[in-house]
Design a protein around this motif. Sequence first.
Motif, PDB file in Angstrom:
ATOM      1  N   LEU A 223       0.836  -1.191   0.000  1.00  0.00           N
ATOM      2  CA  LEU A 223       0.000   0.000   0.000  1.00  0.00           C
ATOM      3  C   LEU A 223       0.875   1.247   0.000  1.00  0.00           C
ATOM      4  O   LEU A 223       1.780   1.383   0.824  1.00  0.00           O
ATOM      5  N   VAL A 224       0.593   2.153  -0.938  1.00  0.00           N
ATOM      6  CA  VAL A 224       1.321   3.411  -1.074  1.00  0.00           C
ATOM      7  C   VAL A 224       0.310   4.540  -0.921  1.00  0.00           C
ATOM      8  O   VAL A 224      -0.711   4.562  -1.612  1.00  0.00           O
ATOM      9  N   ALA A 225       0.583   5.478  -0.016  1.00  0.00           N
ATOM     10  CA  ALA A 225      -0.363   6.547   0.303  1.00  0.00           C
ATOM     11  C   ALA A 225       0.092   7.874  -0.279  1.00  0.00           C
ATOM     12  O   ALA A 225       1.141   8.397   0.097  1.00  0.00           O
ATOM     13  N   TYR A 226      -0.718   8.412  -1.216  1.00  0.00           N
ATOM     14  CA  TYR A 226      -0.428   9.765  -1.693  1.00  0.00           C
ATOM     15  C   TYR A 226      -1.244  10.783  -0.892  1.00  0.00           C
ATOM     16  O   TYR A 226      -2.143  10.422  -0.145  1.00  0.00           O
ATOM     17  N   SER A 227      -0.894  12.058  -1.046  1.00  0.00           N
ATOM     18  CA  SER A 227      -1.471  13.140  -0.220  1.00  0.00           C
ATOM     19  C   SER A 227      -1.325  12.811   1.267  1.00  0.00           C
ATOM     20  O   SER A 227      -2.188  13.144   2.080  1.00  0.00           O
ATOM     21  N   ALA A 228      -0.211  12.194   1.611  1.00  0.00           N
ATOM     22  CA  ALA A 228       0.006  11.755   2.994  1.00  0.00           C
ATOM     23  C   ALA A 228       0.033  12.927   3.968  1.00  0.00           C
ATOM     24  O   ALA A 228      -0.338  12.788   5.137  1.00  0.00           O
ATOM     25  N   LEU A 229       0.470  14.087   3.494  1.00  0.00           N
ATOM     26  CA  LEU A 229       0.545  15.271   4.358  1.00  0.00           C
ATOM     27  C   LEU A 229      -0.488  16.329   3.966  1.00  0.00           C
ATOM     28  O   LEU A 229      -0.401  17.486   4.382  1.00  0.00           O
ATOM     29  N   LEU A 230      -1.463  15.929   3.183  1.00  0.00           N
ATOM     30  CA  LEU A 230      -2.590  16.801   2.815  1.00  0.00           C
ATOM     31  C   LEU A 230      -2.127  18.143   2.256  1.00  0.00           C
ATOM     32  O   LEU A 230      -2.719  19.197   2.534  1.00  0.00           O
ATOM     33  N   SER A 231      -1.058  18.083   1.459  1.00  0.00           N
ATOM     34  CA  SER A 231      -0.575  19.282   0.750  1.00  0.00           C
ATOM     35  C   SER A 231      -0.346  20.473   1.672  1.00  0.00           C
ATOM     36  O   SER A 231      -0.673  21.616   1.336  1.00  0.00           O
ATOM     37  N   GLY A 232       0.194  20.209   2.840  1.00  0.00           N
ATOM     38  CA  GLY A 232       0.554  21.278   3.764  1.00  0.00           C
ATOM     39  C   GLY A 232      -0.519  21.650   4.759  1.00  0.00           C
ATOM     40  O   GLY A 232      -0.330  22.564   5.577  1.00  0.00           O
ATOM     41  N   GLN A 233      -1.643  20.941   4.765  1.00  0.00           N
ATOM     42  CA  GLN A 233      -2.747  21.339   5.630  1.00  0.00           C
ATOM     43  C   GLN A 233      -2.518  21.003   7.108  1.00  0.00           C
ATOM     44  O   GLN A 233      -3.217  21.535   7.968  1.00  0.00           O
ATOM     45  N   TYR A 234      -1.555  20.145   7.407  1.00  0.00           N
ATOM     46  CA  TYR A 234      -1.216  19.912   8.809  1.00  0.00           C
ATOM     47  C   TYR A 234      -0.420  21.087   9.382  1.00  0.00           C
ATOM     48  O   TYR A 234      -0.391  21.286  10.591  1.00  0.00           O
ATOM     49  N   ARG A 235       0.228  21.813   8.491  1.00  0.00           N
ATOM     50  CA  ARG A 235       1.155  22.845   8.948  1.00  0.00           C
ATOM     51  C   ARG A 235       0.524  24.242   8.919  1.00  0.00           C
ATOM     52  O   ARG A 235       0.325  24.862   9.956  1.00  0.00           O
ATOM     53  N   ASP A 236       0.231  24.744   7.741  1.00  0.00           N
ATOM     54  CA  ASP A 236      -0.143  26.158   7.657  1.00  0.00           C
ATOM     55  C   ASP A 236      -1.257  26.458   6.667  1.00  0.00           C
ATOM     56  O   ASP A 236      -1.503  27.613   6.353  1.00  0.00           O
ATOM     57  N   LYS A 237      -1.928  25.432   6.177  1.00  0.00           N
ATOM     58  CA  LYS A 237      -3.034  25.661   5.266  1.00  0.00           C
ATOM     59  C   LYS A 237      -4.335  25.230   5.927  1.00  0.00           C
ATOM     60  O   LYS A 237      -4.365  24.233   6.651  1.00  0.00           O
TER      61      LYS A 237
END
Length: 314
Positions: A223-237
């Motif tokens: 299993l390979v997960a893309y958008s693992a970091l939600l395109s920066g939404q954990y940080r500043d979006k």
Amino acid sequence: MRRQRIGSLEVSALALGTLPFGKWVDDRTAFAILDRFAEAGGTFLDTANNYVFWDGGTGDESEEAVGRWLAARGNRDDLVVATKVGARPVTPGTGLENAEGLSGATIRGAVEGSLKRLGVDHVDLYYSHIEDRGVEPEDTLGAFASLVEAGVVREIGASNHATWRLERARAVSRANGWPLYTAVQQRYSYLRPRPGVKLPEGGHVHMTDELFDYAAAEGDVALVAYSALLSGQYRDKPLGEHYDHPGTTRRLAALHAVAAEVGATVNQVVLAWLMARDIIPLVGATTVAQVEETLGSLEVVLDDDHLRTLDSAV
């Protein structure tokens, strides 16, 4: 760097997504990102034959950028290169409603284009990028089998496919003695969208509990997960409305608590959590600093208590 298996392939536990290269990221920066990833022991590179058509691109840019780096560094044999077929618009300026699809003729023609752009003689992992329900699976899988037999492709995978379609495809391959899909690449992260919500990103398909059950039962599906970091939404979006539900609040609280306890960033804990579940995070980067943060996730140790805290927040 730790290793995972995808069929006959040994890959790094982290995959580097190259979607923005050649369009949003210039060669100087892209090469520096790729160099740092490889220096750290990263071997798994991910691209596609359609990045980034939705922003005025042709679909060639990412593969060509990766190809230029491979040629400049002379390190092809050290890398596992994955690319995809099926989601490239037939006519420039159109979208997934006009995708090339997964007919046998399309697959055989598309791989030649990818090989040329990448400057390689084979693709290590070749994905069906999206479903094509207008084509019989025998046509699609027969073409993939012919490419594996010819040595042009080593392993095949599926991306953005329903679990029942994955099972049907693997059954067809077994019945014909053809190679099986050995990897599934879907969208997945620690935060979960509201059930049944339609995401704004076209074509994205989430990993599900059914897929996890299927992969565990089969034992040979990575299993390979893309958008693992939600395109920066954990940080500043800001999180979109599709993540606006009580579970998000609880999971963010758990995530920040664990991050503080282990002395890591929230992004690093998300990636460590995925790897603890034997999921390969596919992480893009537009700066070397982002790669450094991603690599730091390999040093994060989540014990059983940390995992219980993260998993119990629903």
